[in-house]
Design an enzyme around this catalytic site. Structure first.
Site, PDB file in Angstrom:
ATOM      1  CG  HIS A 132      -1.535   0.262   1.569  1.00 22.96           C
ATOM      2  ND1 HIS A 132      -1.708   2.561   1.794  1.00 22.96           N
ATOM      3  CD2 HIS A 132      -2.952   0.553   1.274  1.00 22.96           C
ATOM      4  CE1 HIS A 132      -2.886   3.159   1.576  1.00 22.96           C
ATOM      5  NE2 HIS A 132      -3.906   2.128   1.479  1.00 22.96           N
ATOM      6  CG  ASP A 181       0.524  -2.356   6.276  1.00 22.06           C
ATOM      7  OD1 ASP A 181      -0.400  -2.284   7.326  1.00 22.06           O
ATOM      8  OD2 ASP A 181       0.355  -1.663   4.947  1.00 22.06           O
ATOM      9  CD  GLN A 233      -6.955  -4.728   4.676  1.00 20.71           C
ATOM     10  OE1 GLN A 233      -8.095  -5.030   4.531  1.00 20.71           O
ATOM     11  NE2 GLN A 233      -7.299  -3.610   4.267  1.00 20.71           N
ATOM     12  CE  LYS A 284      -7.312   0.299   6.447  1.00 18.71           C
ATOM     13  NZ  LYS A 284      -7.792   0.409   5.037  1.00 18.71           N
ATOM     14  CB  CYS A 321      -3.815   3.341  -1.017  1.00 19.82           C
ATOM     15  SG  CYS A 321      -4.726   4.198  -1.066  1.00 19.82           S
TER      16      CYS A 321
HETATM   17  C1  LIG Z   1      -2.499  -2.575   3.868  1.00 19.49           C
HETATM   18  C2  LIG Z   1      -3.118  -1.061   3.689  1.00 19.49           C
HETATM   19  N1  LIG Z   1      -1.930  -0.661   4.917  1.00 19.49           N
HETATM   20  C3  LIG Z   1      -2.286   0.400   5.250  1.00 19.49           C
HETATM   21  C4  LIG Z   1      -3.296   1.453   4.957  1.00 19.49           C
HETATM   22  C5  LIG Z   1      -3.394   2.739   5.435  1.00 19.49           C
HETATM   23  O1  LIG Z   1      -4.161   2.607   6.493  1.00 19.49           O
HETATM   24  P1  LIG Z   1      -5.349   4.366   7.615  1.00 19.49           P
HETATM   25  O2  LIG Z   1      -5.659   4.413   5.788  1.00 19.49           O
HETATM   26  O3  LIG Z   1      -6.227   3.405   7.823  1.00 19.49           O
HETATM   27  O4  LIG Z   1      -4.016   4.450   7.963  1.00 19.49           O
HETATM   28  C6  LIG Z   1      -4.725   0.458   4.051  1.00 19.49           C
HETATM   29  C7  LIG Z   1      -5.440   1.373   4.025  1.00 19.49           C
HETATM   30  O5  LIG Z   1      -6.742   0.839   3.191  1.00 19.49           O
HETATM   31  C8  LIG Z   1      -4.213  -0.637   4.142  1.00 19.49           C
HETATM   32  O6  LIG Z   1      -5.382  -1.912   3.280  1.00 19.49           O
END
Ligand SMILES: Cc1ncc(COP(=O)(O)O)c(C=O)c1O
Length: 396
Positions: A118, A191, A194, A217, A354
């Site tokens: 991401h 990270d 998910q 999430k 993203c």
């Molecule tokens: C794999 C992953 N990393 C990071 C993020 C970023 O999360 P946040 O926007 O809640 O900070 C997301 C959100 O879509 C994600 O799916």
């Protein structure tokens, strides 16, 4: 397909989500809908129990401080960590930015990422001045850990991978990733955006050094996320922001700081966000992450099988992905898929999610993505497939 028994015992699981009534919500990977228990906890925290934390000497503030710290403990325990190592942030994005900006590993100035990350796990490293090496994917969309092993070297401060891909749902062999990082003296950041809502996570068993996830999430509120890190690493890192609540002593000449987690939580925190996250974690634990994972894997299997019967559909990602199915239809832009499905009250995500570098690897500008949660069931998949037949009719 029926939901597994534990979830079925709450057919009411679906009914506990007021915002999805009359709707097929298949965008939980973007943000999860909130069960009534979480909404109630937030309402009570503002409407009945509200006060500041850490500073007040009066009873209400002491009680709120207890609730806030209990939320920290719940978030830490959710991933097998200790509360002294759990920092509240605004989300996973801020958590990764914090590590990228403040963690150092000697003079190492490169990081090892994967092709499916991401943007939140790419851009912070660029902003912090790191050079990036990119581990490719194997055919089915999992990170190629053989390649990672061959690529990792002593220039890498950090190896940072998604525990579960937000596009493909692919699950990382996290203990192996930790071993690969540690063999060359690098640290492993996962990270877990998910993964935390979808899998049992145990940072000690994995052997990672940092783990991040977002509250929204995980059935919780927006604006709150978590950074877990090993105490010795966190306490060796300088503060990220300065202000109230993170200091030991302040003079105009010199300031000393608290240990983690306080040193990284400048200012009045998102008190109600933490309370709401705690309710979300309790709600998730009551179902059980094993049961949730099994439920979503069953839905993914059913969804992939059903989509295969729709002519012209390409499926991305591995068969055993966690709760997420990305797909495309020949000759139809994913945005058109999303718009037509919306007319049929089916909400999917369409776009690059993203993860623009991953779109390049997949050779598409965008995908459509269906993602599941505790409330998802066979009716959502039926509505999705029906909607895709409408797409096919419209686009011939
Ligand atoms: C794999 C992953 N990393 C990071 C993020 C970023 O999360 P946040 O926007 O809640 O900070 C997301 C959100 O879509 C994600 O799916």
């Amino acid at each position: 397909m029926n939901a597994p028994a534990r979830l079925n015992s709450a057919l009411s699981v679906r009914d506990q989500f007021p915002a999805i009534a009359g709707w097929h919500y298949l965008d939980s990977a973007a943000t999860a809908q909130k069960p009534q228990a979480v909404i109630d906890a937030i309402t009570n925290a503002y409407g009945r129990d509200y006060a500041t934390v850490h500073r007040g000497v009066y009873e209400r503030s002491a009680a709120m401080t207890q609730s806030f710290e209990a939320a920290r403990a719940a978030a830490a325990h959710l991933i097998g960590g200790d509360e002294s190592e759990l920092i509240f942030t605004r989300g996973a994005t801020e958590a990764i930015n914090l590590v990228a900006a403040r963690f150092t590993n000697g003079t190492r100035k490169r990081v090892l990422l994967s092709a499916l990350e991401h943007h939140s796990n790419i851009v912070p490293w660029q902003l912090a001045g790191y050079g990036i090496d990119v581990v490719p994917l194997i055919e089915d969309g999992r990170i190629d850990l053989d390649a990672a092993e061959a690529m990792a070297n002593e220039s890498h401060a950090i190896v940072a991978f998604a525990h579960v891909s937000n596009v493909l749902g692919s699950i990382l062999d996290a203990p192996r990733a930790a071993a690969i990082a540690h063999k060359v003296g690098a640290k492993l950041l996962l990270d877990g955006c998910q993964a935390a809502p979808r899998l049992p996570v145990d940072v000690a068993a994995i052997g990672c050094d940092f783990y991040v996830f977002s509250g929204h999430k995980l059935y919780g509120p927006t604006g709150i996320g978590c950074l877990w890190g090993r105490a010795e690493l966190l306490n060796a890192m300088p503060p990220y922001q300065g202000g109230g609540a993170m200091i030991d002593q302040v003079t105009f000449e010199r300031t000393t700081f608290l240990h983690a987690p306080g040193r990284f939580e400048a200012g009045t925190p998102h008190i109600v966000g933490a309370v709401g996250l705690h309710a979300a974690i309790d709600w998730t634990n009551a179902i059980g992450l094993d049961a949730l994972h099994a439920h979503e894997v069953a839905l993914v299997n059913e969804c992939r099988a059903a989509l295969r019967d729709v002519p012209g559909v390409t499926l991305f990602g591995p068969e055993d992905s966690a709760g997420i199915v990305s797909f495309a239809i020949d000759g139809v832009h994913p945005h058109d898929i999303g718009t037509i499905l919306d007319d049929e009250r089916v909400a999917v995500r369409a776009g690059h999610h993203c993860a623009q570098p991953l779109m390049e690897v997949l050779g598409v500008p965008a995908t459509a993505r269906a993602s599941f949660a505790a409330h998802s069931d066979a009716s959502d998949i039926e509505a999705l497939v029906q909607g895709l037949h409408t797409v096919k009719r419209i686009f011939g």
